[in-house]
Design a protein around this motif. Structure first.
Motif, short mmCIF file in Angstrom:
data_model
loop_
_atom_site.label_atom_id
_atom_site.label_comp_id
_atom_site.label_asym_id
_atom_site.label_seq_id
_atom_site.Cartn_x
_atom_site.Cartn_y
_atom_site.Cartn_z
N LYS A 117 0.83 -1.20 0.00
CA LYS A 117 0.00 0.00 0.00
C LYS A 117 0.87 1.26 0.00
CE LYS A 117 -3.79 -0.20 2.59
NZ LYS A 117 -4.69 -0.46 3.75
N GLU A 118 1.94 1.22 0.75
CA GLU A 118 2.85 2.38 0.82
C GLU A 118 3.46 2.68 -0.55
OE1 GLU A 118 4.49 5.61 2.81
OE2 GLU A 118 2.98 4.21 3.50
N GLN A 119 3.87 1.64 -1.28
CA GLN A 119 4.41 1.85 -2.62
C GLN A 119 3.37 2.47 -3.54
OE1 GLN A 119 5.78 -2.24 -2.98
NE2 GLN A 119 7.83 -1.47 -3.40
N VAL A 120 2.14 2.01 -3.44
CA VAL A 120 1.06 2.58 -4.26
C VAL A 120 0.84 4.04 -3.88
CG1 VAL A 120 -1.40 2.45 -4.79
CG2 VAL A 120 -0.04 0.35 -4.68
N LYS A 121 0.79 4.30 -2.60
CA LYS A 121 0.57 5.67 -2.11
C LYS A 121 1.66 6.62 -2.60
CE LYS A 121 -0.09 8.21 2.19
NZ LYS A 121 -0.16 8.10 3.65
N ASN A 122 2.90 6.14 -2.68
CA ASN A 122 4.03 6.98 -3.07
C ASN A 122 4.30 6.98 -4.58
OD1 ASN A 122 4.51 7.72 -0.40
ND2 ASN A 122 5.80 5.93 -0.06
N SER A 123 3.48 6.31 -5.35
CA SER A 123 3.70 6.22 -6.80
C SER A 123 3.46 7.57 -7.47
CB SER A 123 2.79 5.16 -7.41
OG SER A 123 1.44 5.53 -7.31
N PRO A 124 4.00 7.74 -8.68
CA PRO A 124 3.80 9.01 -9.39
C PRO A 124 2.32 9.34 -9.53
CG PRO A 124 5.43 7.67 -10.53
CD PRO A 124 4.81 6.81 -9.45
N GLU A 125 2.00 10.61 -9.35
CA GLU A 125 0.61 11.07 -9.46
C GLU A 125 0.07 10.80 -10.86
OE1 GLU A 125 -2.00 15.10 -8.66
OE2 GLU A 125 0.16 15.25 -8.89
N PHE A 126 -1.17 10.36 -10.94
CA PHE A 126 -1.83 10.11 -12.22
C PHE A 126 -2.97 11.08 -12.39
CE2 PHE A 126 -5.23 8.08 -14.70
CZ PHE A 126 -4.55 7.89 -15.89
N ILE A 127 -2.90 11.86 -13.45
CA ILE A 127 -3.98 12.77 -13.82
C ILE A 127 -4.43 12.36 -15.21
CG2 ILE A 127 -4.65 15.18 -14.24
CD1 ILE A 127 -2.29 15.95 -12.35
N ARG A 128 -5.64 11.81 -15.28
CA ARG A 128 -6.15 11.19 -16.51
C ARG A 128 -5.96 12.05 -17.76
NH1 ARG A 128 -9.89 7.06 -16.98
NH2 ARG A 128 -10.10 7.19 -14.73
N ASP A 129 -6.42 13.29 -17.73
CA ASP A 129 -6.36 14.15 -18.92
C ASP A 129 -4.93 14.50 -19.32
OD1 ASP A 129 -9.12 14.12 -19.02
OD2 ASP A 129 -9.33 16.02 -17.94
#
Length: 119
Positions: A83-95
């Motif tokens: 969960k921590e790795q997911v939380k710290n992953s690069p931000e995803f902005i769909r558009d």
């Protein structure tokens, strides 16, 4: 992890043509959300996970190589990261990020370098 982070493992149990939208997503240490979108392009596959309130509605892009298995009976996708790795992953902005090759390189680098979660 060796190999292509954007390709499904042969052992995932994925059925061709399965729509993963709505499947719950489980990290090695608990639930992280549900699949909002996915791609099954050869060597360029991924899922977008809507984390809901867990990390304030953040969406994350997970390459197919992070997927440990898919259970079509339970409608769950299991990933081999924490969960921590997911939380710290690069931000995803769909558009902004969907289809952006520089963003995909950044995400691939993050997940390719992130150690596998403990089982």
């Amino acid at each position: 992890m060796t190999g292509n982070i954007w390709a499904y493992r042969l052992t995932v149990g994925r059925l061709e043509g399965t729509d993963l939208v709505g499947y719950a997503v489980e990290a090695v240490d608990g639930s992280i959300g549900h699949v909002d979108k996915h791609s099954s392009e050869t060597d360029a596959s991924w899922i977008v996970v809507d984390t809901g309130p867990w990390i304030f509605g953040k969406e994350v892009l997970l390459p197919a190589g992070t997927i440990l298995r898919i259970d079509t009976t339970e409608r769950k996708v299991y990933v081999d990261r924490t969960k921590e790795q997911v939380k710290n992953s690069p931000e995803f902005i769909r558009d902004k990020h969907l289809g952006d090759p520089d963003y995909h390189r950044s995400v691939g680098g993050y997940w390719g370098d992130a150690p596998l979660g403990r089982f």
